[in-house]
Write an enzyme that holds these catalytic residues in place. Structure first.
Site, PDB file in Angstrom:
ATOM      1  N   GLY A   1       8.467  -4.166  -0.629  1.00 27.51           N
ATOM      2  CA  GLY A   1       9.884  -4.523  -0.645  1.00 27.51           C
ATOM      3  C   GLY A   1      10.229  -5.413   0.537  1.00 27.51           C
ATOM      4  O   GLY A   1      11.329  -5.956   0.620  1.00 27.51           O
ATOM      5  N   THR A   2       9.340  -5.541   1.488  1.00 34.35           N
ATOM      6  CA  THR A   2       9.671  -6.265   2.715  1.00 34.35           C
ATOM      7  C   THR A   2       8.789  -7.485   2.970  1.00 34.35           C
ATOM      8  O   THR A   2       9.072  -8.258   3.875  1.00 34.35           O
ATOM      9  CB  THR A   2       9.549  -5.342   3.942  1.00 34.35           C
ATOM     10  OG1 THR A   2       8.198  -4.901   4.045  1.00 34.35           O
ATOM     11  CG2 THR A   2      10.459  -4.148   3.841  1.00 34.35           C
TER      12      THR A   2
ATOM     13  N   SER B   1      13.394  -4.479  14.692  1.00 33.38           N
ATOM     14  CA  SER B   1      12.510  -3.299  14.677  1.00 33.38           C
ATOM     15  C   SER B   1      11.096  -3.594  15.158  1.00 33.38           C
ATOM     16  O   SER B   1      10.895  -4.011  16.284  1.00 33.38           O
ATOM     17  CB  SER B   1      12.526  -2.717  13.265  1.00 33.38           C
ATOM     18  OG  SER B   1      11.776  -1.547  13.200  1.00 33.38           O
TER      19      SER B   1
HETATM   20  P1  NG1 Z   1       7.246  -2.054   1.999  1.00 32.53           P
HETATM   21  O1  NG1 Z   1       7.004  -3.407   2.560  1.00 32.53           O
HETATM   22  O2  NG1 Z   1       8.188  -2.009   0.832  1.00 32.53           O
HETATM   23  O3  NG1 Z   1       5.956  -1.327   1.733  1.00 32.53           O
HETATM   24  C1  NG1 Z   1       7.558  -1.104   4.473  1.00 32.53           C
HETATM   25  C2  NG1 Z   1       6.981   0.263   4.716  1.00 32.53           C
HETATM   26  C3  NG1 Z   1       8.016   1.290   4.390  1.00 32.53           C
HETATM   27  C4  NG1 Z   1       9.299   1.048   5.165  1.00 32.53           C
HETATM   28  C5  NG1 Z   1       9.734  -0.411   5.057  1.00 32.53           C
HETATM   29  C6  NG1 Z   1      10.763  -0.766   6.100  1.00 32.53           C
HETATM   30  C7  NG1 Z   1       4.694   1.050   4.324  1.00 32.53           C
HETATM   31  C8  NG1 Z   1       3.606   1.188   3.365  1.00 32.53           C
HETATM   32  N1  NG1 Z   1       5.805   0.483   3.866  1.00 32.53           N
HETATM   33  O4  NG1 Z   1       7.984  -1.190   3.131  1.00 32.53           O
HETATM   34  O5  NG1 Z   1       7.492   2.546   4.645  1.00 32.53           O
HETATM   35  O6  NG1 Z   1       9.127   1.435   6.494  1.00 32.53           O
HETATM   36  O7  NG1 Z   1       8.681  -1.295   5.295  1.00 32.53           O
HETATM   37  O8  NG1 Z   1      12.022  -0.609   5.620  1.00 32.53           O
HETATM   38  O9  NG1 Z   1       4.583   1.445   5.488  1.00 32.53           O
HETATM   39 ZN    ZN Z   2      12.397   0.489  13.484  1.00 33.64          ZN
END
Ligand code: NG1
Ligand code: ZN
Length: 564
Positions: free
Chosen positions: A524-525, A66
């Site tokens: 989460g990422t 991505s």
């Molecule tokens: P996390 O890292 O949990 O905040 C981010 C994006 C989500 C989503 C995921 C990809 C922000 C604040 N957070 O998540 O919206 O796109 O990555 O799955 O943009």
């Molecule tokens: Zn993407």
């Protein structure tokens, strides 16, 4: 040892895990530096076939990272309905990918036993795993490893080539729907979108369509959108110029790889509020409508350069959601009561949605705007509770889900509405929107066409759209803490439950700012805690965000230098 077990063990041994690597199937699937992913790909290939057998349907496997830089790659599995892999399978994927090489066959067997799949049984001839990949230089090789994994367990891989993530989702979903099976290909995707788009703009007044500049982020959206545009009828084709497209020339491969998502793309524009390279070309393109895809084209944001300072005027996921919701409500209002009675429209958001957008949806449009946890899977689950469920993350990932029952109701009513031109047009419009907007996942290309169609059909200018509401100034920051999992939040992530002292600190900070709102949540990422703040001025939003970040640092065990 059975020959399949042998084949699995041999393949696993030929592509061992990277030393010390621990893999985890998260929201975005597996995503790591490309060079440590060989083992993951062969194993995920195997698992995808088990998933296909257990659901007795086609599934999908997409090779992409991505919006990450080019050095990374990743893999996501797509379920038969075109949605993300069922959460209960994420731990199977994680277990399989972390197994010792000579234990892969055993872990696979355990998974099969647990879900009641017999890999040795006769293989259904009409089931396969769609495999698609993006333009990263290492993607074709990794896709091939996945296919080898699928084949090692007796499965069939259907390689659909270089595609955006949403095209892959489309192929899987339609291949499992008898009435759409003939559209389960890249060409079918273009046919479906082309038809729906033509229907939506059929009655639009012919206006000199303003130029649209598309930033494809040097990702897979470039070639795919070029092909989609070329397939549209001349009379309806939007006047769009696509920039930041990889040329595909071998001599430029490395240079273009380095440019992928680097200073370009939706993430760059939305998070940094900066124009990407080449878009727009100022000063000639001041006021011109621009949009950016992310690297695999499942997200989009619009923007233009405004004013003397050429500041960036952003139309993010919230604004796109509002445009959709507004337009859908307009069609609803044109339908006879019999068609709308009991029909629920909702626009689902996360805590990151700008407060001004929520107010517009609930107060102006009088539509429900429930909040869920961050991540499209949570939004998606909520959206299916509605007959028409619009959902978007502010970062531009989202879509509109139309309930099957509501669509059937519209289809059945259409022939009887011939005497009511307004209602008939509204039905046709809603049915075309359902065809155009991806029913499985966020889709930059489909969203681009939908936004263009709505602006045209409603003779709406960018000023009109921008005028829906004015974003409250906001700021996002992040920091690292010793253990981010120790931070527990409420269901919609707008409040910290543990450590309680952190929420107390946030509350007292927010109270000091006019129109203040702020929250902190573990990402989460990434290994980070994110902070979001809104207030009546940019300076106040920045200050509030910084103070909340300091509170996180102080109350939740910040590491490194204290933010100031
Ligand atoms: P996390 O890292 O949990 O905040 C981010 C994006 C989500 C989503 C995921 C990809 C922000 C604040 N957070 O998540 O919206 O796109 O990555 O799955 O943009
Ligand atoms: Zn993407």
């Amino acid at each position: 040892m059975s020959s399949m077990k042998e084949a699995v063990t041999k393949l696993a041994a030929a592509h061992p895990r990277a030393q010390g690597a621990v893999y985890r199937y998260g929201t975005a699937g597996f995503r790591e530096a490309a060079e440590v992913l060989d083992a993951v790909f062969v194993r995920v290939g195997m698992l995808s076939w088990v998933r296909a057998l257990s659901t007795r349907a086609n599934v999908g496997l997409m090779v992409t990272a991505s919006h990450n830089p080019h050095r990374d790659n990743g893999v996501k599995l797509v379920d038969p309905d075109g949605g993300m892999l069922s959460q209960s399978w994420e731990s199977f994927a994680t277990d399989l990918c972390n197994a010792q090489e000579d234990k892969v066959a055993d872990v696979l067997e355990r998974i099969c036993n647990e879900i009641g799949v017999d890999l040795a049984a006769k293989t259904p001839s009409d089931i396969h795993v769609f495999v698609g990949w993006d333009t990263r230089t290492h993607s074709p090789r990794l896709a091939d490893l996945a296919a080898q994994g699928i084949e090692s367990v007796g499965g069939a891989a259907e390689r659909i080539g270089v595609v955006t993530t949403p095209i892959l989702h489309h192929c899987v979903r339609s291949s499992n729907m008898p009435e759409e099976a003939e559209l389960a290909s890249v060409e079918g995707y273009r046919t479906k979108l082309g038809r729906a788009f033509a229907t939506l703009v059929r009655t639009a007044k012919p206006s000199p369509a303003p130029q649209l500049v598309v930033d494809a982020a040097f990702g897979v959206g470039g070639p795919c959108f070029e092909a989609l545009l070329a397939s549209l009828d001349n009379e309806v084709r939007p006047k769009a110029e696509i920039r930041n497209v990889p040329t595909g020339e071998a001599a430029k491969a490395q240079e273009e790889a380095d440019k992928l998502n680097n200073g370009v793309g939706a993430e760059h524009v939305q998070k940094k509020l900066l124009f990407p390279e080449q878009v727009p070309n100022l000063p000639d393109e001041r006021g011109v409508r621009c949009c950016s895809f992310d690297g695999d084209a499942d997200r989009i944001v619009y923007y233009r350069a405004m004013g003397e300072s050429d500041s960036l005027n952003l139309f993010d996921g919230d604004k796109i959601a509002c445009l959709y919701t507004y337009f859908i409500q307009m069609q609803m209002a044109a339908l006879p009561d019999a068609l709308t009675s009991g029909v629920k429209v909702g626009c689902i958001q996360t805590a990151y949605a700008n407060g001004a957008s929520t107010e517009y949806i609930t107060k102006k449009l009088k539509v429900d705007a429930p909040r869920t946890k961050t991540g499209v899977k949570h939004l998606h689950h909520k959206a299916v509770e509605y007959d028409v469920g619009v959902y978007f993350e502010a970062n531009g990932h989202g879509t509109v889900l139309f309930g099957r029952e509501f669509i059937s109701r519209l289809r059945e009513a259409a022939p009887g509405l011939e005497d009511d031109a307004t209602a008939s047009a509204a039905v046709e419009t809603l049915l075309a929107l359902e065809q155009l907007i991806n029913q499985a996942t966020g889709d930059a290309m489909a969203d681009l066409l939908a936004v263009e169609a709505i602006l045209r059909a409603d003779s709406m200018s960018l000023d009109d759209w921008d005028g829906f509401y004015t974003d409250l100034p906001s700021r996002q920051l992040k920091c690292q803490v010793a253990d981010r999992t120790a931070i527990k939040t409420s269901d919609d992530e707008s409040r910290v439950l543990e450590p309680a002292s952190l929420q107390d600190a946030i509350d007292s900070l927010v109270a000091q700012y006019k129109s203040g709102r702020a929250f902190a949540r573990p990402s989460g990422t990434e290994d980070a805690v994110r902070v979001y703040a809104e207030a009546d001025t940019s300076a106040a939003a920045d200050e509030l965000a910084t103070k909340v970040l300091q509170a996180v640092f102080d109350h939740a065990g910040g590491v490194g230098e204290r933010p100031n």
